[in-house]
Scaffold this active site. Structure first.
Site, PDB file in Angstrom:
ATOM      1  N   VAL A 121       0.837  -1.202   0.000  1.00 24.28           N
ATOM      2  CA  VAL A 121       0.000   0.000   0.000  1.00 24.28           C
ATOM      3  C   VAL A 121       0.874   1.255   0.000  1.00 24.28           C
ATOM      4  O   VAL A 121       1.967   1.261   0.574  1.00 24.28           O
ATOM      5  CB  VAL A 121      -0.981  -0.013   1.209  1.00 24.28           C
ATOM      6  CG1 VAL A 121      -0.253   0.174   2.530  1.00 24.28           C
ATOM      7  CG2 VAL A 121      -2.075   1.014   1.033  1.00 24.28           C
ATOM      8  N   HIS A 122       0.412   2.286  -0.675  1.00 24.91           N
ATOM      9  CA  HIS A 122       1.142   3.558  -0.725  1.00 24.91           C
ATOM     10  C   HIS A 122       0.166   4.660  -1.106  1.00 24.91           C
ATOM     11  O   HIS A 122      -0.878   4.398  -1.691  1.00 24.91           O
ATOM     12  CB  HIS A 122       2.310   3.493  -1.714  1.00 24.91           C
ATOM     13  CG  HIS A 122       1.920   3.029  -3.081  1.00 24.91           C
ATOM     14  ND1 HIS A 122       1.654   1.708  -3.380  1.00 24.91           N
ATOM     15  CD2 HIS A 122       1.728   3.716  -4.241  1.00 24.91           C
ATOM     16  CE1 HIS A 122       1.324   1.594  -4.660  1.00 24.91           C
ATOM     17  NE2 HIS A 122       1.351   2.804  -5.202  1.00 24.91           N
ATOM     18  N   ILE A 123       0.527   5.880  -0.759  1.00 28.00           N
ATOM     19  CA  ILE A 123      -0.316   7.039  -1.025  1.00 28.00           C
ATOM     20  C   ILE A 123       0.342   7.893  -2.103  1.00 28.00           C
ATOM     21  O   ILE A 123       1.503   8.274  -1.968  1.00 28.00           O
ATOM     22  CB  ILE A 123      -0.539   7.873   0.250  1.00 28.00           C
ATOM     23  CG1 ILE A 123      -1.223   7.017   1.326  1.00 28.00           C
ATOM     24  CG2 ILE A 123      -1.360   9.131  -0.056  1.00 28.00           C
ATOM     25  CD1 ILE A 123      -1.342   7.701   2.678  1.00 28.00           C
TER      26      ILE A 123
END
Length: 164
Positions: A121-123
């Site tokens: 997951v990453h933004i």
């Protein structure tokens, strides 16, 4: 049809590719000590920020937890808080250095939702400018990034230190 020349891409094309691994691109960058080559801008205790090697616009960066998990469920509250605080800091640094007119900030969880690296997951923090959607992406299907990633990273790193 016009031809677009992008001679800097030959480095990527000819470079040795890493062997297949259970470690995501982000985990490999997190474990590497070569922040310059990986376009890492800042490291915090539980997460870090790095430029996207395939940006939608100049300054497109990602905030990534060190822990390789596919979604937010497996992050602790402290990891989530630091992830969001670094996202806010990244947005503020981009405002100061690049002066965008707005931002897209988002997360794609799962391949179906558009995650290119679904296992980690990453933004995304994407600065936007009035008129940055012009004929290039609409008609030519190409994005013009006006500054080399290494040059941009060199400008952003000191701003992250100042923004602590």
């Amino acid at each position: 049809m016009d031809t677009l020349h992008a001679p800097w891409r030959i480095q990527y094309i000819l470079a040795p590719k890493p062997p297949a691994s259970d470690l995501s691109l982000f985990t490999r960058a997190a474990q590497s000590s070569d922040d310059i080559a990986n376009h890492v801008l800042v490291r915090e205790r539980t997460c870090f920020a790095m430029l996207n090697a395939y940006p939608y616009t100049g300054g497109h960066l990602m905030v990534v937890p060190y822990k390789q998990v596919p979604d937010f469920d497996e992050l602790t509250d402290d990891e989530l808080l630091e992830l969001m605080k670094l996202t806010r800091r990244a947005q503020n640094v981009l405002k100061r250095v690049m002066k965008p007119d707005g931002f897209n900030v988002g997360v794609n969880i799962g391949r179906t939702a558009g995650a290119g690296i679904a296992e980690h997951v990453h933004i995304h923090v994407v600065p936007r400018w009035n008129g940055d959607t012009n004929f290039m992406p609409v008609i030519a299907g190409a994005t013009v990034v006006p500054e080399a990633l290494t040059d941009l990273a060199a400008r952003l790193r000191p701003a992250f230190i100042e923004a602590q």
